[in-house]
Write a protein that holds these residues in place. Structure first.
Motif, mmCIF file in Angstrom:
data_model
loop_
_atom_site.group_PDB
_atom_site.id
_atom_site.type_symbol
_atom_site.label_atom_id
_atom_site.label_comp_id
_atom_site.label_asym_id
_atom_site.label_seq_id
_atom_site.Cartn_x
_atom_site.Cartn_y
_atom_site.Cartn_z
ATOM 1 N N THR A 10 0.831 -1.202 0.000
ATOM 2 C CA THR A 10 0.000 0.000 0.000
ATOM 3 C C THR A 10 0.871 1.261 0.000
ATOM 4 O O THR A 10 0.587 2.221 -0.707
ATOM 5 C CB THR A 10 -0.945 -0.011 1.216
ATOM 6 N N GLN A 13 2.235 1.787 -3.434
ATOM 7 C CA GLN A 13 1.184 2.245 -4.340
ATOM 8 C C GLN A 13 0.931 3.743 -4.145
ATOM 9 O O GLN A 13 0.832 4.495 -5.115
ATOM 10 C CB GLN A 13 -0.100 1.433 -4.092
ATOM 11 N N ILE A 14 0.858 4.162 -2.886
ATOM 12 C CA ILE A 14 0.640 5.590 -2.600
ATOM 13 C C ILE A 14 1.817 6.409 -3.121
ATOM 14 O O ILE A 14 1.654 7.482 -3.695
ATOM 15 C CB ILE A 14 0.443 5.826 -1.081
ATOM 16 N N TRP A 15 3.010 5.866 -2.929
ATOM 17 C CA TRP A 15 4.231 6.551 -3.395
ATOM 18 C C TRP A 15 4.154 6.743 -4.909
ATOM 19 O O TRP A 15 4.393 7.835 -5.437
ATOM 20 C CB TRP A 15 5.469 5.728 -3.027
ATOM 21 N N ASP A 17 1.494 6.639 -6.874
ATOM 22 C CA ASP A 17 0.351 7.430 -7.330
ATOM 23 C C ASP A 17 0.443 8.912 -6.932
ATOM 24 O O ASP A 17 -0.109 9.762 -7.621
ATOM 25 C CB ASP A 17 -0.963 6.863 -6.755
ATOM 26 N N HIS A 18 1.079 9.189 -5.810
ATOM 27 C CA HIS A 18 1.019 10.558 -5.281
ATOM 28 C C HIS A 18 2.364 11.196 -4.949
ATOM 29 O O HIS A 18 2.428 12.394 -4.681
ATOM 30 C CB HIS A 18 0.138 10.591 -4.017
ATOM 31 N N TYR A 85 -9.111 3.794 3.870
ATOM 32 C CA TYR A 85 -8.679 5.188 3.685
ATOM 33 C C TYR A 85 -8.099 5.799 4.953
ATOM 34 O O TYR A 85 -7.301 6.738 4.875
ATOM 35 C CB TYR A 85 -9.804 6.060 3.095
ATOM 36 N N LYS A 88 -4.547 4.406 4.878
ATOM 37 C CA LYS A 88 -3.830 5.084 3.793
ATOM 38 C C LYS A 88 -3.512 6.527 4.153
ATOM 39 O O LYS A 88 -2.432 7.030 3.833
ATOM 40 C CB LYS A 88 -4.650 5.037 2.507
ATOM 41 N N ALA A 92 0.156 8.056 4.203
ATOM 42 C CA ALA A 92 0.451 9.250 3.398
ATOM 43 C C ALA A 92 0.999 10.371 4.278
ATOM 44 O O ALA A 92 1.911 11.099 3.874
ATOM 45 C CB ALA A 92 -0.803 9.711 2.661
ATOM 46 N N LEU A 128 -4.481 14.105 -2.290
ATOM 47 C CA LEU A 128 -4.854 13.238 -1.179
ATOM 48 C C LEU A 128 -5.836 13.937 -0.237
ATOM 49 O O LEU A 128 -6.021 13.521 0.901
ATOM 50 C CB LEU A 128 -3.590 12.814 -0.416
ATOM 51 N N ILE A 131 -8.805 11.653 1.029
ATOM 52 C CA ILE A 131 -8.339 10.701 2.037
ATOM 53 C C ILE A 131 -8.070 11.422 3.355
ATOM 54 O O ILE A 131 -8.445 10.953 4.428
ATOM 55 C CB ILE A 131 -7.073 9.961 1.534
#
Ligand code: ZN
Length: 154
Positions: A10, A13-15, A17-18, A85, A88, A92, A128, A131
């Motif tokens: 996860t 993935q966040i890294w 995507d964002h 979320y 996440k 984040a 973000l 979220i």
């Protein structure tokens, strides 16, 4: 139950995507820590390397910086009753600290990790915002009761 592996996937993935503009200059390890109701996540330099982490470093290949960043997430978040979320949002939040140069090899951008709403601003800038807002709302509405209930059930 969520696992350390889920956390790792996860986070990356966040890294991707964002935070794709933020270079990963060292090995970043993420794992569940103790059950903490107040501190949901934290970022620090890893002090004691285990064999498992030595292997991670080896698999990662040569890093620009040999120091290892450790992100820990409260073990309460293993429970699937906590929405994705919320977890996440916490991951984040810690990645924002990394991007700002706290417990990371990157240049430190601010004097203080939280002052001036720098995390909120960073989350909004990076898409973000939902979220960030949703997780705050969920925690405000549910966290206290969740902790009380989980203590009762022991
Ligand atoms: Zn923080």
């Amino acid at each position: 139950m969520r696992t350390d592996e889920w956390l790792n996937e996860t986070m990356y993935q966040i890294w991707e995507d964002h935070f794709s503009d933020i270079p990963r200059k060292n090995v970043v390890v993420i794992r569940f820590s103790k059950k903490s109701s107040r501190q949901l996540g934290a970022i620090s330099w890893l002090r004691n390397k285990t064999k498992k982490i030595d292997k991670l470093i080896k698999d990662h290949g040569p890093a620009d910086d040999p120091k290892v960043t450790l992100i820990v997430i409260t073990s309460y978040f293993k429970d699937l009753a906590i929405p994705d979320y919320v977890v996440k949002g916490t991951i984040a939040h810690e990645l924002c600290h990394y991007a700002h140069g706290f417990s990371s090899p990157l240049k430190q951008l601010y004097e203080h990790p939280h002052k001036g709403g720098v995390i909120r601003k960073e989350m909004l800038k990076r898409g973000l915002g939902d979220i960030y807002k949703e997780s705050k709302i969920w925690l405000r509405a549910n966290w206290r009761n969740y902790i009380l209930a989980s203590r009762k059930s022991w």
